[in-house]
Design an enzyme around this catalytic site. Structure first.
Site, PDB file in Angstrom:
ATOM      1  N   GLY A 183      13.046  -0.181  -5.987  1.00  0.00           N
ATOM      2  CA  GLY A 183      12.935  -1.412  -6.755  1.00  0.00           C
ATOM      3  C   GLY A 183      14.068  -1.467  -7.755  1.00  0.00           C
ATOM      4  N   GLY A 186      14.561   1.939  -9.675  1.00  0.00           N
ATOM      5  CA  GLY A 186      14.929   3.173  -8.991  1.00  0.00           C
ATOM      6  C   GLY A 186      14.155   3.356  -7.702  1.00  0.00           C
ATOM      7  N   LEU A 187      13.859   4.597  -7.422  1.00  0.00           N
ATOM      8  CA  LEU A 187      13.362   4.980  -6.102  1.00  0.00           C
ATOM      9  C   LEU A 187      11.894   5.416  -6.122  1.00  0.00           C
ATOM     10  CD1 LEU A 187      15.351   5.339  -3.685  1.00  0.00           C
ATOM     11  CD2 LEU A 187      15.236   7.787  -4.136  1.00  0.00           C
ATOM     12  N   LYS A 203       7.646   8.007  -8.446  1.00  0.00           N
ATOM     13  CA  LYS A 203       8.534   6.924  -8.846  1.00  0.00           C
ATOM     14  C   LYS A 203       9.570   7.499  -9.805  1.00  0.00           C
ATOM     15  CE  LYS A 203       7.984   2.253 -10.420  1.00  0.00           C
ATOM     16  NZ  LYS A 203       6.983   1.263 -10.751  1.00  0.00           N
ATOM     17  N   ASP A 304       3.401  -8.202 -16.052  1.00  0.00           N
ATOM     18  CA  ASP A 304       4.329  -8.291 -14.923  1.00  0.00           C
ATOM     19  C   ASP A 304       3.550  -8.334 -13.614  1.00  0.00           C
ATOM     20  OD1 ASP A 304       6.807  -8.508 -13.740  1.00  0.00           O
ATOM     21  OD2 ASP A 304       7.174  -6.345 -13.687  1.00  0.00           O
TER      22      ASP A 304
HETATM   23  O1  3AM Z   1      10.331  -1.131  -0.894  1.00  0.00           O
HETATM   24  P1  3AM Z   1       8.969  -1.542  -0.389  1.00  0.00           P
HETATM   25  O2  3AM Z   1       8.590  -2.921  -0.783  1.00  0.00           O
HETATM   26  O3  3AM Z   1       8.757  -1.252   1.062  1.00  0.00           O
HETATM   27  O4  3AM Z   1       5.360  -0.468  -1.719  1.00  0.00           O
HETATM   28  C1  3AM Z   1       6.272  -0.136  -2.733  1.00  0.00           C
HETATM   29  C2  3AM Z   1       7.661  -0.640  -2.470  1.00  0.00           C
HETATM   30  O5  3AM Z   1       7.915  -0.579  -1.097  1.00  0.00           O
HETATM   31  C3  3AM Z   1       6.483   1.371  -2.768  1.00  0.00           C
HETATM   32  O6  3AM Z   1       7.783   1.571  -3.278  1.00  0.00           O
HETATM   33  C4  3AM Z   1       8.543   0.390  -3.136  1.00  0.00           C
HETATM   34  C5  3AM Z   1       9.085  -0.027  -4.485  1.00  0.00           C
HETATM   35  O7  3AM Z   1       8.046  -0.320  -5.375  1.00  0.00           O
HETATM   36  N1  3AM Z   1       5.525   1.999  -3.673  1.00  0.00           N
HETATM   37  C6  3AM Z   1       5.506   1.885  -5.030  1.00  0.00           C
HETATM   38  N2  3AM Z   1       4.485   2.591  -5.535  1.00  0.00           N
HETATM   39  C7  3AM Z   1       3.841   3.161  -4.483  1.00  0.00           C
HETATM   40  C8  3AM Z   1       2.676   3.989  -4.354  1.00  0.00           C
HETATM   41  N3  3AM Z   1       1.984   4.377  -5.441  1.00  0.00           N
HETATM   42  C9  3AM Z   1       4.510   2.773  -3.289  1.00  0.00           C
HETATM   43  N4  3AM Z   1       4.098   3.159  -2.079  1.00  0.00           N
HETATM   44  C10 3AM Z   1       3.002   3.962  -2.033  1.00  0.00           C
HETATM   45  N5  3AM Z   1       2.306   4.367  -3.135  1.00  0.00           N
END
Ligand code: 3AM
Length: 478
Positions: A183, A186-187, A203, A304
């Protein structure tokens, strides 16, 4: 007609032809790991073993290239431990099968598991795994047999090392796996707790990446704000709020270990399905409302809310949903006001845009965002968009939107009525989260039943809402 490899036609299926072809040309085996001998000298190999032993004057190594590798005293093991290799004292403490190491399908993207089969124990980095228990084996882990001091092997993981550059606090506890997504901050990576084998989403919020912007909405660099997210999330516990398991704060980044939500986010769900049915939208919306109520009851405004910040537990249609990303939230006392301009355009409330963050605004901003999210679920479109003539910001400030998409024809009036109320420009006239939860659209016995099961709660407000389900008692006519 497809020709089979044996030159016969018709009688054999195409499937068996392919099988013959595969059999006659075995694939090169992938070496996914290596065990290096440490301290004890091991010379023998299982008779059926395909493992290659490389001797050097002081050590040896075994290539791991099958799904499973076993070691112990028994003849059937891939690595047989005998008196030639170990002193009698140690050997008597070795089990027939002492431990096994597995990597599913030899897939370098999968974690490596070590299972302890012995009574006296297999140890990884001096920690006993425990009989019939598993843990994840990481690069450079030291395996000891029957006692922590009987160090036997060092494991080398031959998959790319994903943990480079990560803090030791993280890498010593977690096995770092594939990227889940990324996002603005970051990653997000899939990680495993090596001891429990439990999966989490890590995250990584880079502090420098978020620096800069003079506009408050892009000024996410503030370490306090990042820590704010952490502090808030760690103290939250609700079935519809993403749980924070662990957090490591470093000067350049914050590492948040979150509950792993294998169903991905709501945005992807809507995009992949184009739009959600009214039934599913209601089930999801109801859970989001419960999360927001939980937050609002604790004086927390999310600020948000958007489909990207809503995560789904499974890929099933009826699934538990959790609200995530409190990076922009802030604790506020009841009746106090919030002065920080934040939130994402398109989902952001008009009062935030109108005042440019100079004036106060309240938790009603979340109600607006929830209204936009509901609109998006039901139609797969946004209520406010630059594509509709004027700028989205102008439309938001005027609360000007329309049910344009053909899908709206099939949506109930109750749902539209709720959206109309949630997207009222004047926050004072907008319903509170309690009002929303009481709305007629959510008085749906089947949905409430499903939600209750998913949220695994018996006695929450759902019970109260179920009161609506009681048929009104008829007054006897006089
Ligand atoms: O990049 P995409 O949209 O495929 O679903 C979230 C998103 O995926 C995933 O990380 C990306 C950026 O937010 N994501 C975030 N938190 C998550 C979590 N707790 C997660 N996926 C699984 N569990």
């Amino acid at each position: 007609m497809a020709r089979d490899t044996q030159g016969t036609q018709g009688t054999q299926s195409q499937e068996s032809s392919i099988w013959t072809l595969v059999e006659s040309q075995p694939m090169e085996k992938i070496v996914w790991g290596r065990l290096y001998g440490k301290n004890i000298k091991i010379k023998s190999l299982g008779t059926s073993s395909k493992y290659r032993i490389i001797y050097t004057p002081s050590s040896f190594s075994v290539d791991l290239n099958n799904d499973e590798f076993s070691a112990g005293r028994g003849e059937a093991n891939d690595l047989i431990l005998t008196l030639n290799d170990l002193s009698e004292k140690i050997l008597t403490r070795i089990s027939k099968v002492h431990f096994t190491i597995k990597r599913a399908n030899c897939d370098l993207a999968s974690p490596v598991y070590i299972k302890d089969h012995s009574r006296n124990g297999t140890f990884v980095n001096n920690e006993k795994i425990g009989m019939n228990k598993m843990r994840i084996l990481k690069n450079d882990d030291v395996i000891s047999l029957s006692h922590p001091t009987h160090k036997a092997f060092v494991f080398k993981d031959l998959s790319p090392n994903e943990s480079i550059g990560l803090p030791e606090e993280i890498t010593k506890t977690y096995y770092i796996n594939r990227k889940l997504g990324s996002g603005a901050y970051g990653l997000v990576r899939l990680v495993y707790d090596t001891r429990t084998c439990q999966q989490f989403a890590m995250k990584i919020v880079k502090k420098n990446m978020l620096s800069g912007g003079s506009r408050p909405s892009t000024n996410l660099s503030d370490p306090e704000r990042v820590l704010n997210e952490a502090k808030i999330m760690k103290n939250l516990s609700h079935p519809c709020v993403v749980r924070m398991h662990d957090i490591v704060d470093k000067p350049d980044a914050v590492y948040m270990v979150l509950e792993f939500m294998r169903g991905g986010d709501l945005l992807n769900r809507i995009i992949s399905k184009k739009l959600l049915t009214e039934e599913t939208s209601k089930l999801y919306f109801y859970q989001m409302c419960h999360a927001v109520k939980y937050l609002h009851d604790r004086g927390i405004t999310h600020r948000d809310l958007k489909p990207d910040n809503v995560l789904l537990e499974t890929n099933d249609e009826d699934t538990l949903l959790k609200v995530s990303d409190f990076g922009l939230s802030k604790f506020v006392q009841k009746d106090s006001v919030m002065r920080t301009l934040c939130g994402t355009p398109l989902y952001v409330a008009p009062e935030v845009l109108i005042t440019g963050g100079r004036e106060a605004y309240t938790r009603k901003v979340d109600i607006w965002s929830l209204g936009v999210v509901l609109f998006t679920c039901l139609s797969g479109t946004l209520p406010f968009s630059d594509e509709y003539g004027s700028s989205a910001a102008e439309q938001i400030k005027k609360g000007k939107f329309a049910y344009r998409h053909p899908a709206w024809k099939g949506v109930s009036q109750r749902a539209k009525l709720l959206i109309n109320q949630m997207l009222i420009v004047d926050p004072a006239k907008r319903p509170s989260i309690d009002d929303v939860l009481q709305c007629s659209w959510l008085r749906d016995a089947a949905m409430l039943q499903k939600a209750k099961q998913l949220m695994k709660i018996e006695s929450m407000d759902i019970e109260e809402e179920n009161n609506f389900l009681e048929p009104p008692t008829k007054r006897s006519r006089r």
